[in-house]
Design a protein around this motif. Sequence first.
Motif, PDB file in Angstrom:
ATOM      1  N   ILE A 118      31.083  48.085  32.369  1.00 50.47           N
ATOM      2  CA  ILE A 118      30.934  49.261  33.219  1.00 50.47           C
ATOM      3  C   ILE A 118      32.275  49.655  33.823  1.00 50.47           C
ATOM      4  N   ILE A 119      33.020  48.662  34.305  1.00 50.46           N
ATOM      5  CA  ILE A 119      34.331  48.924  34.907  1.00 50.46           C
ATOM      6  C   ILE A 119      35.276  49.535  33.872  1.00 50.46           C
ATOM      7  N   HIS A 120      35.245  48.994  32.657  1.00 53.50           N
ATOM      8  CA  HIS A 120      36.089  49.551  31.593  1.00 53.50           C
ATOM      9  C   HIS A 120      35.721  51.000  31.301  1.00 53.50           C
ATOM     10  N   ASP A 121      34.429  51.282  31.284  1.00 44.97           N
ATOM     11  CA  ASP A 121      33.972  52.653  31.030  1.00 44.97           C
ATOM     12  C   ASP A 121      34.458  53.608  32.116  1.00 44.97           C
ATOM     13  N   ARG A 122      34.464  53.146  33.357  1.00 50.30           N
ATOM     14  CA  ARG A 122      34.940  54.003  34.455  1.00 50.30           C
ATOM     15  C   ARG A 122      36.435  54.297  34.313  1.00 50.30           C
ATOM     16  N   LYS A 123      37.130  53.384  33.658  1.00 45.96           N
ATOM     17  CA  LYS A 123      38.573  53.592  33.458  1.00 45.96           C
ATOM     18  C   LYS A 123      38.841  54.603  32.350  1.00 45.96           C
ATOM     19  N   VAL A 124      38.108  54.482  31.232  1.00 42.91           N
ATOM     20  CA  VAL A 124      38.365  55.364  30.090  1.00 42.91           C
ATOM     21  C   VAL A 124      37.590  56.669  30.187  1.00 42.91           C
ATOM     22  N   ASN A 125      36.534  56.674  30.997  1.00 39.25           N
ATOM     23  CA  ASN A 125      35.742  57.893  31.223  1.00 39.25           C
ATOM     24  C   ASN A 125      35.621  58.142  32.727  1.00 39.25           C
ATOM     25  N   ALA A 171      31.058  38.801  46.802  1.00 37.25           N
ATOM     26  CA  ALA A 171      30.761  39.786  45.755  1.00 37.25           C
ATOM     27  C   ALA A 171      31.819  40.891  45.742  1.00 37.25           C
ATOM     28  N   ASP A 172      32.236  41.337  46.932  1.00 38.15           N
ATOM     29  CA  ASP A 172      33.276  42.369  47.019  1.00 38.15           C
ATOM     30  C   ASP A 172      34.577  41.885  46.391  1.00 38.15           C
ATOM     31  N   LEU A 173      34.938  40.643  46.690  1.00 38.63           N
ATOM     32  CA  LEU A 173      36.179  40.086  46.139  1.00 38.63           C
ATOM     33  C   LEU A 173      36.105  39.989  44.623  1.00 38.63           C
ATOM     34  N   LEU A 174      34.976  39.498  44.121  1.00 34.49           N
ATOM     35  CA  LEU A 174      34.827  39.338  42.677  1.00 34.49           C
ATOM     36  C   LEU A 174      34.873  40.683  41.966  1.00 34.49           C
ATOM     37  N   PHE A 175      34.218  41.687  42.542  1.00 28.20           N
ATOM     38  CA  PHE A 175      34.220  43.013  41.933  1.00 28.20           C
ATOM     39  C   PHE A 175      35.643  43.580  41.853  1.00 28.20           C
ATOM     40  N   HIS A 176      36.363  43.531  42.966  1.00 27.08           N
ATOM     41  CA  HIS A 176      37.714  44.096  42.976  1.00 27.08           C
ATOM     42  C   HIS A 176      38.675  43.291  42.102  1.00 27.08           C
ATOM     43  N   PHE A 177      38.418  41.994  41.964  1.00 17.86           N
ATOM     44  CA  PHE A 177      39.207  41.174  41.052  1.00 17.86           C
ATOM     45  C   PHE A 177      39.001  41.632  39.608  1.00 17.86           C
ATOM     46  N   LEU A 178      37.750  41.946  39.241  1.00 22.58           N
ATOM     47  CA  LEU A 178      37.475  42.443  37.891  1.00 22.58           C
ATOM     48  C   LEU A 178      38.140  43.788  37.647  1.00 22.58           C
ATOM     49  N   VAL A 179      38.180  44.628  38.679  1.00 22.29           N
ATOM     50  CA  VAL A 179      38.874  45.918  38.558  1.00 22.29           C
ATOM     51  C   VAL A 179      40.363  45.684  38.327  1.00 22.29           C
ATOM     52  N   ASN A 185      44.777  45.285  31.950  1.00 20.24           N
ATOM     53  CA  ASN A 185      44.381  45.182  30.541  1.00 20.24           C
ATOM     54  C   ASN A 185      44.080  43.735  30.144  1.00 20.24           C
ATOM     55  N   MET A 186      43.427  43.024  31.058  1.00 16.95           N
ATOM     56  CA  MET A 186      43.028  41.647  30.789  1.00 16.95           C
ATOM     57  C   MET A 186      41.510  41.533  30.851  1.00 16.95           C
ATOM     58  N   ASP A 187      41.005  40.470  30.236  1.00 20.69           N
ATOM     59  CA  ASP A 187      39.572  40.202  30.215  1.00 20.69           C
ATOM     60  C   ASP A 187      39.290  38.935  31.014  1.00 20.69           C
ATOM     61  N   LEU A 188      38.093  38.840  31.563  1.00 23.30           N
ATOM     62  CA  LEU A 188      37.723  37.637  32.298  1.00 23.30           C
ATOM     63  C   LEU A 188      37.822  36.406  31.413  1.00 23.30           C
ATOM     64  N   ASP A 189      37.570  36.572  30.115  1.00 21.67           N
ATOM     65  CA  ASP A 189      37.690  35.448  29.189  1.00 21.67           C
ATOM     66  C   ASP A 189      39.109  34.887  29.159  1.00 21.67           C
ATOM     67  N   ASP A 190      40.107  35.755  29.398  1.00 24.55           N
ATOM     68  CA  ASP A 190      41.493  35.275  29.438  1.00 24.55           C
ATOM     69  C   ASP A 190      41.681  34.260  30.563  1.00 24.55           C
ATOM     70  N   ILE A 191      41.043  34.530  31.697  1.00 29.87           N
ATOM     71  CA  ILE A 191      41.157  33.636  32.843  1.00 29.87           C
ATOM     72  C   ILE A 191      40.350  32.366  32.605  1.00 29.87           C
TER      73      ILE A 191
END
Length: 202
Positions: A118-125, A171-179, A185-191
Amino acid sequence: MNSDINFNKSPDGLLPAVIQDAETGKVLMLGYMNSQAYEKTLAENIVTFFSRSKKRLWTKGETSGNFLHVREMLADCDGDTLLIKATPTGPVCHTGADTCFEEVNQGKGQFLNYLQAIIHDRKVNPSDKSYTTTLFNRGVNKIAQKVGEEAVELVIEAKDNNDDLFKGEAADLLFHFLVLLEQKNMDLDDIVSVLKSRHIKQ
Protein backbone atom coordinates in the motif's frame (compact mmCIF):
# COMPACT_ATOMS: atom_id res chain seq x y z
CA MET A 1 -13.95 -18.18 -14.08
CA ASN A 2 -10.18 -17.85 -14.26
CA SER A 3 -9.21 -19.16 -17.70
CA ASP A 4 -6.00 -20.60 -16.22
CA ILE A 5 -7.97 -23.11 -14.13
CA ASN A 6 -8.72 -26.42 -15.82
CA PHE A 7 -11.15 -28.66 -13.95
CA ASN A 8 -11.03 -31.13 -16.83
CA LYS A 9 -7.52 -32.19 -15.82
CA SER A 10 -9.05 -34.32 -13.07
CA PRO A 11 -11.25 -37.32 -14.05
CA ASP A 12 -13.81 -36.37 -11.39
CA GLY A 13 -13.60 -32.65 -12.09
CA LEU A 14 -12.21 -31.91 -8.63
CA LEU A 15 -9.13 -29.81 -7.95
CA PRO A 16 -7.32 -29.53 -4.60
CA ALA A 17 -7.74 -26.15 -2.89
CA VAL A 18 -5.16 -25.15 -0.30
CA ILE A 19 -6.56 -22.66 2.21
CA GLN A 20 -4.05 -20.21 3.68
CA ASP A 21 -4.68 -17.57 6.33
CA ALA A 22 -4.31 -14.24 4.54
CA GLU A 23 -2.75 -12.57 7.58
CA THR A 24 -0.61 -15.21 9.24
CA GLY A 25 0.39 -17.21 6.18
CA LYS A 26 -0.47 -20.48 7.96
CA VAL A 27 -1.92 -23.30 5.85
CA LEU A 28 -5.34 -23.93 7.39
CA MET A 29 -6.72 -26.90 5.50
CA LEU A 30 -7.03 -28.72 2.19
CA GLY A 31 -10.33 -29.20 0.38
CA TYR A 32 -11.57 -29.96 -3.12
CA MET A 33 -13.51 -27.83 -5.56
CA ASN A 34 -15.38 -28.51 -8.75
CA SER A 35 -16.31 -25.70 -11.11
CA GLN A 36 -19.61 -25.06 -9.29
CA ALA A 37 -17.88 -24.77 -5.90
CA TYR A 38 -15.33 -22.42 -7.42
CA GLU A 39 -18.02 -20.21 -8.97
CA LYS A 40 -19.99 -20.09 -5.72
CA THR A 41 -16.85 -19.17 -3.78
CA LEU A 42 -16.03 -16.49 -6.32
CA ALA A 43 -19.54 -15.03 -6.17
CA GLU A 44 -19.97 -15.04 -2.38
CA ASN A 45 -16.35 -14.55 -1.22
CA ILE A 46 -16.89 -17.41 1.24
CA VAL A 47 -15.11 -20.72 0.63
CA THR A 48 -17.32 -23.52 -0.67
CA PHE A 49 -15.95 -26.99 -1.40
CA PHE A 50 -17.33 -30.08 -3.05
CA SER A 51 -17.63 -32.68 -0.30
CA ARG A 52 -16.41 -36.04 -1.53
CA SER A 53 -18.22 -37.83 1.31
CA LYS A 54 -21.51 -35.93 1.08
CA LYS A 55 -21.38 -35.73 -2.72
CA ARG A 56 -22.57 -32.12 -2.72
CA LEU A 57 -21.40 -28.53 -2.41
CA TRP A 58 -20.36 -27.72 1.14
CA THR A 59 -19.72 -24.23 2.44
CA LYS A 60 -17.09 -24.31 5.17
CA GLY A 61 -18.81 -23.06 8.32
CA GLU A 62 -22.37 -23.79 7.24
CA THR A 63 -22.87 -25.73 10.49
CA SER A 64 -20.28 -24.24 12.86
CA GLY A 65 -20.45 -20.64 11.65
CA ASN A 66 -16.67 -20.65 11.23
CA PHE A 67 -16.62 -19.35 7.67
CA LEU A 68 -13.58 -18.68 5.51
CA HIS A 69 -13.80 -15.21 3.97
CA VAL A 70 -11.86 -15.04 0.71
CA ARG A 71 -9.18 -12.40 0.22
CA GLU A 72 -7.49 -13.81 -2.89
CA MET A 73 -7.72 -16.84 -5.16
CA LEU A 74 -4.79 -18.11 -7.22
CA ALA A 75 -4.14 -21.02 -9.55
CA ASP A 76 -0.80 -22.81 -9.79
CA CYS A 77 1.32 -22.86 -12.94
CA ASP A 78 -0.45 -25.97 -14.29
CA GLY A 79 -3.95 -24.70 -13.54
CA ASP A 80 -4.84 -27.79 -11.53
CA THR A 81 -4.38 -26.62 -7.93
CA LEU A 82 -5.91 -23.63 -6.16
CA LEU A 83 -4.47 -21.44 -3.43
CA ILE A 84 -7.08 -19.48 -1.52
CA LYS A 85 -6.01 -16.81 0.94
CA ALA A 86 -8.79 -16.32 3.43
CA THR A 87 -9.69 -14.87 6.81
CA PRO A 88 -11.19 -17.47 9.18
CA THR A 89 -13.92 -16.43 11.62
CA GLY A 90 -12.99 -19.19 14.08
CA PRO A 91 -11.20 -22.54 14.40
CA VAL A 92 -10.93 -24.26 11.03
CA CYS A 93 -10.66 -27.93 11.98
CA HIS A 94 -13.73 -29.91 13.09
CA THR A 95 -11.70 -30.91 16.17
CA GLY A 96 -11.67 -27.30 17.31
CA ALA A 97 -8.02 -26.75 16.38
CA ASP A 98 -6.93 -23.59 14.58
CA THR A 99 -5.83 -25.61 11.56
CA CYS A 100 -6.33 -29.15 10.27
CA PHE A 101 -2.60 -29.68 10.84
CA GLU A 102 -2.85 -28.94 14.57
CA GLU A 103 -0.83 -25.76 14.29
CA VAL A 104 -1.57 -22.64 16.31
CA ASN A 105 -2.66 -19.93 13.91
CA GLN A 106 -0.76 -16.96 15.27
CA GLY A 107 1.50 -14.22 13.97
CA LYS A 108 0.17 -11.42 11.80
CA GLY A 109 3.51 -10.38 10.34
CA GLN A 110 2.19 -11.05 6.84
CA PHE A 111 0.17 -7.84 7.16
CA LEU A 112 3.41 -5.85 7.05
CA ASN A 113 3.97 -7.08 3.49
CA TYR A 114 0.46 -5.93 2.59
CA LEU A 115 1.09 -2.57 4.24
CA GLN A 116 4.36 -2.22 2.34
CA ALA A 117 2.50 -2.73 -0.92
CA ILE A 118 0.00 0.00 0.00
CA ILE A 119 2.81 2.40 0.91
CA HIS A 120 4.57 1.66 -2.38
CA ASP A 121 1.35 2.33 -4.27
CA ARG A 122 0.97 5.71 -2.55
CA LYS A 123 4.47 6.57 -3.75
CA VAL A 124 3.99 5.61 -7.41
CA ASN A 125 0.33 6.68 -7.54
CA PRO A 126 0.15 9.85 -5.42
CA SER A 127 -3.15 11.02 -3.99
CA ASP A 128 -3.87 14.44 -2.53
CA LYS A 129 -6.07 12.76 0.08
CA SER A 130 -3.34 10.38 1.27
CA TYR A 131 -1.30 11.13 4.39
CA THR A 132 1.38 8.75 3.09
CA THR A 133 1.66 10.76 -0.13
CA THR A 134 2.18 13.98 1.86
CA LEU A 135 5.07 12.29 3.65
CA PHE A 136 6.72 11.34 0.37
CA ASN A 137 6.23 14.88 -0.93
CA ARG A 138 8.17 16.24 2.04
CA GLY A 139 11.26 14.22 1.19
CA VAL A 140 13.60 11.89 3.03
CA ASN A 141 14.76 14.41 5.66
CA LYS A 142 11.24 15.10 6.90
CA ILE A 143 10.34 11.42 6.85
CA ALA A 144 13.45 10.57 8.86
CA GLN A 145 12.61 13.37 11.27
CA LYS A 146 9.11 11.93 11.70
CA VAL A 147 10.58 8.52 12.49
CA GLY A 148 12.75 10.15 15.15
CA GLU A 149 9.78 11.95 16.67
CA GLU A 150 7.74 8.76 16.82
CA ALA A 151 10.67 6.93 18.44
CA VAL A 152 10.88 9.56 21.17
CA GLU A 153 7.13 9.36 21.78
CA LEU A 154 7.40 5.59 22.08
CA VAL A 155 10.17 5.91 24.65
CA ILE A 156 8.05 8.33 26.67
CA GLU A 157 5.05 6.01 26.64
CA ALA A 158 7.28 3.07 27.62
CA LYS A 159 7.87 4.75 30.98
CA ASP A 160 4.15 4.77 31.77
CA ASN A 161 1.71 1.92 32.26
CA ASN A 162 -0.84 2.67 29.53
CA ASP A 163 -0.52 -0.32 27.21
CA ASP A 164 -2.95 1.07 24.63
CA LEU A 165 -0.98 4.31 24.23
CA PHE A 166 2.28 2.37 24.04
CA LYS A 167 0.92 0.09 21.31
CA GLY A 168 -0.39 3.10 19.41
CA GLU A 169 2.99 4.81 19.46
CA ALA A 170 4.71 1.55 18.48
CA ALA A 171 2.35 1.25 15.49
CA ASP A 172 3.07 4.87 14.50
CA LEU A 173 6.81 4.24 14.64
CA LEU A 174 6.57 1.05 12.60
CA PHE A 175 4.41 2.70 9.95
CA HIS A 176 6.73 5.68 9.50
CA PHE A 177 9.73 3.35 9.45
CA LEU A 178 8.15 1.47 6.52
CA VAL A 179 7.58 4.78 4.74
CA LEU A 180 11.25 5.64 5.25
CA LEU A 181 12.29 2.27 3.84
CA GLU A 182 10.15 2.89 0.76
CA GLN A 183 11.64 6.36 0.33
CA LYS A 184 15.11 4.75 0.44
CA ASN A 185 13.99 2.13 -2.12
CA MET A 186 14.48 -0.65 0.41
CA ASP A 187 12.28 -3.57 1.44
CA LEU A 188 11.58 -4.86 4.92
CA ASP A 189 13.11 -8.15 3.78
CA ASP A 190 16.43 -6.31 3.39
CA ILE A 191 16.37 -5.50 7.10
CA VAL A 192 15.23 -9.01 8.02
CA SER A 193 18.20 -10.40 6.07
CA VAL A 194 20.56 -8.31 8.19
CA LEU A 195 18.90 -9.59 11.37
CA LYS A 196 19.16 -13.19 10.14
CA SER A 197 22.85 -12.80 9.33
CA ARG A 198 23.49 -11.41 12.80
CA HIS A 199 21.51 -14.24 14.38
CA ILE A 200 23.63 -16.85 12.58
CA LYS A 201 26.81 -15.23 13.89
CA GLN A 202 25.63 -15.16 17.48
